[in-house]
Design a protein around this motif. Structure first.
Motif, PDB file in Angstrom:
ATOM      1  N   TRP A 166      -5.025 -26.402  -2.556  1.00  0.00           N
ATOM      2  CA  TRP A 166      -3.707 -25.788  -2.654  1.00  0.00           C
ATOM      3  C   TRP A 166      -3.078 -25.913  -1.273  1.00  0.00           C
ATOM      4  O   TRP A 166      -3.365 -25.128  -0.367  1.00  0.00           O
ATOM      5  N   GLN A 167      -2.275 -26.952  -1.079  1.00  0.00           N
ATOM      6  CA  GLN A 167      -1.716 -27.279   0.227  1.00  0.00           C
ATOM      7  C   GLN A 167      -2.852 -27.382   1.249  1.00  0.00           C
ATOM      8  O   GLN A 167      -3.680 -28.271   1.172  1.00  0.00           O
ATOM      9  N   PHE A 168      -2.933 -26.429   2.165  1.00  0.00           N
ATOM     10  CA  PHE A 168      -3.970 -26.510   3.202  1.00  0.00           C
ATOM     11  C   PHE A 168      -5.224 -25.715   2.845  1.00  0.00           C
ATOM     12  O   PHE A 168      -6.164 -25.632   3.642  1.00  0.00           O
ATOM     13  N   GLU A 169      -5.232 -25.110   1.665  1.00  0.00           N
ATOM     14  CA  GLU A 169      -6.383 -24.327   1.233  1.00  0.00           C
ATOM     15  C   GLU A 169      -7.251 -25.165   0.298  1.00  0.00           C
ATOM     16  O   GLU A 169      -6.749 -25.867  -0.580  1.00  0.00           O
ATOM     17  N   SER A 170      -8.570 -25.093   0.468  1.00  0.00           N
ATOM     18  CA  SER A 170      -9.483 -25.792  -0.436  1.00  0.00           C
ATOM     19  C   SER A 170     -10.800 -25.031  -0.489  1.00  0.00           C
ATOM     20  O   SER A 170     -11.115 -24.231   0.393  1.00  0.00           O
ATOM     21  N   ILE A 171     -11.572 -25.301  -1.552  1.00  0.00           N
ATOM     22  CA  ILE A 171     -12.872 -24.651  -1.683  1.00  0.00           C
ATOM     23  C   ILE A 171     -13.968 -25.581  -1.177  1.00  0.00           C
ATOM     24  O   ILE A 171     -13.790 -26.795  -1.124  1.00  0.00           O
ATOM     25  N   SER A 172     -15.086 -24.996  -0.799  1.00  0.00           N
ATOM     26  CA  SER A 172     -16.283 -25.768  -0.473  1.00  0.00           C
ATOM     27  C   SER A 172     -17.278 -25.548  -1.607  1.00  0.00           C
ATOM     28  O   SER A 172     -17.919 -24.499  -1.689  1.00  0.00           O
ATOM     29  N   SER A 173     -17.381 -26.536  -2.492  1.00  0.00           N
ATOM     30  CA  SER A 173     -18.278 -26.391  -3.638  1.00  0.00           C
ATOM     31  C   SER A 173     -19.731 -26.221  -3.198  1.00  0.00           C
ATOM     32  O   SER A 173     -20.497 -25.479  -3.812  1.00  0.00           O
ATOM     33  N   SER A 174     -20.119 -26.901  -2.119  1.00  0.00           N
ATOM     34  CA  SER A 174     -21.496 -26.779  -1.629  1.00  0.00           C
ATOM     35  C   SER A 174     -21.815 -25.357  -1.200  1.00  0.00           C
ATOM     36  O   SER A 174     -22.914 -24.846  -1.433  1.00  0.00           O
ATOM     37  N   VAL A 175     -20.825 -24.694  -0.569  1.00  0.00           N
ATOM     38  CA  VAL A 175     -21.022 -23.309  -0.151  1.00  0.00           C
ATOM     39  C   VAL A 175     -21.105 -22.397  -1.370  1.00  0.00           C
ATOM     40  O   VAL A 175     -21.967 -21.506  -1.446  1.00  0.00           O
ATOM     41  N   LEU A 176     -20.232 -22.601  -2.348  1.00  0.00           N
ATOM     42  CA  LEU A 176     -20.219 -21.746  -3.529  1.00  0.00           C
ATOM     43  C   LEU A 176     -21.480 -21.923  -4.372  1.00  0.00           C
ATOM     44  O   LEU A 176     -21.873 -21.030  -5.111  1.00  0.00           O
ATOM     45  N   VAL A 177     -22.125 -23.097  -4.261  1.00  0.00           N
ATOM     46  CA  VAL A 177     -23.379 -23.361  -4.968  1.00  0.00           C
ATOM     47  C   VAL A 177     -24.583 -22.934  -4.124  1.00  0.00           C
ATOM     48  O   VAL A 177     -25.611 -22.531  -4.684  1.00  0.00           O
ATOM     49  N   GLY A 178     -24.451 -22.971  -2.795  1.00  0.00           N
ATOM     50  CA  GLY A 178     -25.606 -22.668  -1.937  1.00  0.00           C
ATOM     51  C   GLY A 178     -26.721 -23.671  -2.180  1.00  0.00           C
ATOM     52  O   GLY A 178     -27.890 -23.296  -2.359  1.00  0.00           O
ATOM     53  N   PHE A 179     -26.359 -24.967  -2.160  1.00  0.00           N
ATOM     54  CA  PHE A 179     -27.258 -26.004  -2.653  1.00  0.00           C
ATOM     55  C   PHE A 179     -28.609 -26.023  -1.946  1.00  0.00           C
ATOM     56  O   PHE A 179     -29.661 -26.197  -2.578  1.00  0.00           O
ATOM     57  N   ASP A 180     -28.618 -25.832  -0.638  1.00  0.00           N
ATOM     58  CA  ASP A 180     -29.877 -25.975   0.132  1.00  0.00           C
ATOM     59  C   ASP A 180     -30.943 -24.973  -0.283  1.00  0.00           C
ATOM     60  O   ASP A 180     -32.135 -25.201  -0.057  1.00  0.00           O
ATOM     61  N   GLN A 181     -30.527 -23.880  -0.909  1.00  0.00           N
ATOM     62  CA  GLN A 181     -31.504 -22.836  -1.292  1.00  0.00           C
ATOM     63  C   GLN A 181     -31.916 -22.917  -2.759  1.00  0.00           C
ATOM     64  O   GLN A 181     -32.818 -22.195  -3.201  1.00  0.00           O
ATOM     65  N   LEU A 182     -31.292 -23.810  -3.517  1.00  0.00           N
ATOM     66  CA  LEU A 182     -31.598 -23.889  -4.956  1.00  0.00           C
ATOM     67  C   LEU A 182     -33.039 -24.303  -5.197  1.00  0.00           C
ATOM     68  O   LEU A 182     -33.519 -25.285  -4.637  1.00  0.00           O
ATOM     69  N   GLY A 183     -33.736 -23.560  -6.046  1.00  0.00           N
ATOM     70  CA  GLY A 183     -35.093 -23.918  -6.439  1.00  0.00           C
ATOM     71  C   GLY A 183     -36.122 -23.854  -5.344  1.00  0.00           C
ATOM     72  O   GLY A 183     -37.184 -24.483  -5.452  1.00  0.00           O
ATOM     73  N   THR A 184     -35.861 -23.095  -4.296  1.00  0.00           N
ATOM     74  CA  THR A 184     -36.802 -23.039  -3.166  1.00  0.00           C
ATOM     75  C   THR A 184     -37.874 -21.972  -3.360  1.00  0.00           C
ATOM     76  O   THR A 184     -38.790 -21.853  -2.547  1.00  0.00           O
ATOM     77  N   LYS A 185     -37.763 -21.176  -4.436  1.00  0.00           N
ATOM     78  CA  LYS A 185     -38.754 -20.117  -4.690  1.00  0.00           C
ATOM     79  C   LYS A 185     -39.286 -20.256  -6.119  1.00  0.00           C
ATOM     80  O   LYS A 185     -38.639 -20.832  -6.977  1.00  0.00           O
ATOM     81  N   GLU A 186     -40.462 -19.764  -6.296  1.00  0.00           N
ATOM     82  CA  GLU A 186     -41.081 -19.797  -7.644  1.00  0.00           C
ATOM     83  C   GLU A 186     -40.401 -18.810  -8.580  1.00  0.00           C
ATOM     84  O   GLU A 186     -39.827 -17.833  -8.162  1.00  0.00           O
TER      85      GLU A 186
END
Length: 479
Positions: A459-479
Motif C-alpha cells: 500500500w504505497q510505501f507500506e508492505s508486509i513481511s510474509s517471512s516475519v508473519l510466518v516465523g519461518f526459521d522456527q517452524l517445525g523446530t520442536k517435537e
C-alpha cells in the motif's frame, strides 16, 4: 505555560533509609516537573509541624497528596501505635475524610510478610501505586506521574452516533434471531435437533439476505453501501456467535459441510441477479463486503479455536455456482471468489478526499471492535487465505488480496497459528491448511516474495513481511 502541579508528600519517619527513599522519590518528581512540598525542604525549625501538615492537606494550591505507605505508616494511621496524631506527617482517617478523596493516592513503599501492600484501613478499597518492586518501578512511576498531571493512559472516547440499525426502525433485518437462539441453545445442551435447526437458520439467512439489496434513491451510492454494511452488523454478529458456539461446544467437522453449502448459496449475491438487465459495477458492492467479511470471520473463529481441519475444508473445497452466473463456464470456483474488488470504496475515498490507503481495511478494522473477535485473528485469517491462494493457484486472477494486512505492516512477529507451528505435529496441520506437502514449497514462495518487492501486498510505501508473519526459521523446530 501553565504552572506545575503542587504535591504534598505524607510519610512516616520510620528509618533513616526510608526517609532517604522518600527524598529520592520527591527529587524524581521535581525533576519530572512536579512542585513537591516536603517537610525536609519546607518545614523550618520552630514551625508547628502538625499545623504544617494540615495546612498542606487543606491548601487549595495543593492539587495532589501522596501517602507513602509502609508498615509504620499504616499502623500509626490506624491509631495502633502511640495514638492518632503523634506522627505529624501521617494523615489520619479524620483528616482524610474531610477532603476530596480524589486528591489522595497511596504509594506503596513496603509490603507485609504475606506480600500484601501496607495500607491504612481507611484506604483499603482504593487504587494505589506500587513502587516497592524495583523491576516494575519505572512502569508504576509513570502511572504516578499520569495521576499527578491528570493524564491517564486510557481516555474514554467521545460518544459517537448510534448505528443506523439502532435508530432507524426501517433498517433491514434477516428475521433469524429466534432460530439463532435455538441453534446456540441446542449446541450448548447437545440437543439432537441442532443439525436441522442449523440448516433452517442458514437457509433463511441466505434467502433473506435479499432484503439488503440496495435500492435507488438520491443519496450517493457509496453512502448507501456503507449504510447497508452497518445495518448488517447484528446479522454478522449473530452468525459469528453461532460459529463460535459450534467451535466451543462441538467438533465443527460435523457441521462444516453445511457452512460450505451456506457460502455456496450466497455466492450469487456477488453478481447480477437473473432478472436484472441493467446494472452498474457498484450495485452489488455491499454484498461483496458482507460476504467477504463473513468468510473472514468464519475462518478466524475456526483457527482461533484450533479447528484447523474445518478451516482447511472451507479453503480446499470448490464452490458450485449456477450456470446463469457471471462466472462464465466455470461450474465451480475457489474460496477466492468471496473477495472481490469494490469500486465504490475507491470512489468514496476520492469523493470525501479521505486520502486513506484502504477504506475497506479501515472498515474491517473498525467493525471488528463490535464483533467479539480480536482483529489479530481476522488478520491471521486474511493472511492464511492470501498465502494459500498464492501457494495453490496458478491463475493470476485467482488470488486473494489481504485487505486487513495493511494493519500488519508493523507486525514484528508470527501470527499465533505459525508461532504454534514450531511443533512438528502442529506444523503438519498448518501445511495442510496452506495446501502444501512440505516446508520447501512454502520457503520457495517466501523467497519469491523477498526477491520481488512488487509481489508481496503493498500500500504505497507500506508492505508486509510474509517471512516475519510466518516465523519461518522456527517452524517445525520442536517435537
Amino acid at each position: 505555560m501553565s504552572s506545575p502541579p503542587r504535591l504534598f508528600i505524607s510519610y512516616s519517619w520510620s528509618t533513616s533509609e526510608h526517609e532517604q527513599w522518600v527524598v529520592d522519590l520527591a527529587t524524581e518528581l521535581v525533576n519530572s516537573g512536579v512542585d513537591v512540598v516536603l517537610d525536609k525542604w519546607d518545614l523550618r525549625e520552630g514551625h508547628d509541624s502538625i499545623a504544617f501538615m494540615e495546612k498542606m492537606v487543606t491548601d487549595s494550591s495543593i492539587s495532589k497528596v501522596i501517602l507513602v505507605c509502609d508498615q509504620v505508616y499504616a499502623s500509626k494511621a490506624d491509631g495502633r501505635a502511640g495514638g492518632v496524631g503523634t506522627e505529624t506527617q501521617i494523615i489520619s482517617a479524620e483528616v482524610y475524610a474531610k477532603q476530596s478523596q480524589d486528591k489522595f493516592v497511596a504509594v506503596i513503599a513496603e509490603k507485609n510478610d504475606a506480600g500484601k501492600p501496607c495500607l491504612p484501613t481507611y484506604y483499603k478499597s482504593r487504587i494505589y501505586v506500587d513502587l516497592s518492586e524495583s523491576d516494575r518501578y519505572a512502569e508504576n512511576f509513570e502511572k504516578l506521574l499520569r495521576w499527578i498531571f491528570d493524564k491517564p493512559l486510557y481516555l474514554k472516547p467521545e460518544i459517537g452516533k448510534p448505528p443506523s440499525f439502532i435508530i432507524e426502525p426501517d433498517a433491514p433485518a434477516l428475521g433469524t434471531s429466534a432460530l439463532a437462539k435455538r441453534v446456540i441453545e441446542g449446541v450448548k445442551a447437545d440437543k439432537g435437533y441442532v443439525r436441522g435447526a442449523l440448516d433452517e437458520y442458514l437457509s433463511l439467512f441466505s434467502e433473506h439476505l435479499e432484503r439488503f439489496r440496495i435500492s435507488d434513491d438520491e443519496s450517493e451510492m457509496d453512502d448507501r453501501i456503507v449504510k447497508s454494511i452497518e445495518d448488517f452488523t447484528p446479522s454478522r454478529n449473530e452468525l459469528i456467535q453461532i460459529i463460535t458456539a459450534l467451535a466451543q461446544y462441538t467438533d465443527p467437522q460435523a457441521y462444516v459441510s453445511r457452512i460450505h453449502r451456506f457460502f455456496e448459496s450466497i455466492l450469487p449475491y456477488l453478481s447480477r441477479p437473473p432478472h436484472v438487465n441493467r446494472w452498474s459495477e457498484t450495485d452489488f458492492d455491499n454484498f461483496k463486503f458482507i460476504v467477504h467479511e463473513m468468510f473472514l470471520y468464519v475462518i478466524a473463529v475456526l483457527l482461533r479455536s484450533e479447528h484447523i481441519e474445518s478451516a482447511t475444508y472451507l479453503l480446499s473445497q470448490s464452490y458450485y455456482v449456477p450456470s446463469n452466473s457471471d462466472y462464465g463456464k466455470n461450474a465451480t470456483v475457489s474460496y477466492t471468489a468471496f473477495r472481490e474488488y469494490m469500486k465504490s470504496l475507491e470512489i468514496r475515498n476520492q469523493r470525501l478526499k479521505s486520502n486513506r490507503l484502504s477504506i475497506r481495511a479501515d472498515l474491517l478494522e473498525q467493525r471488528s471492535k463490535t464483533s467479539g473477535v480480536q482483529f489479530r485473528h481476522v488478520m491471521q485469517s486474511d493472511f492464511v487465505c492470501f498465502l494459500r491462494a498464492d501457494l495453490t493457484n496458478t491463475d493470476s486472477y485467482d488470488r486473494w488480496w489481504p485487505e486487513t494486512l495493511l494493519y500488519a505492516t508493523r507486525h514484528y512477529g508470527p501470527f499465533e497459528l505459525f508461532a504454534r507451528s514450531t511443533s512438528k505435529t502442529y506444523l503438519s496441520r498448518t501445511l495442510s491448511l496452506l495446501g502444501v506437502p512440505n516446508l520447501d514449497l512454502l520457503k520457495a514462495k517466501l523467497d519469491e516474495y523477498a526477491s520481488d518487492r512488487t509481489n508481496p501486498p503493498r500500500w504505497q510505501f507500506e508492505s508486509i513481511s510474509s517471512s516475519v508473519l510466518v516465523g519461518f526459521d522456527q517452524l517445525g523446530t520442536k517435537e
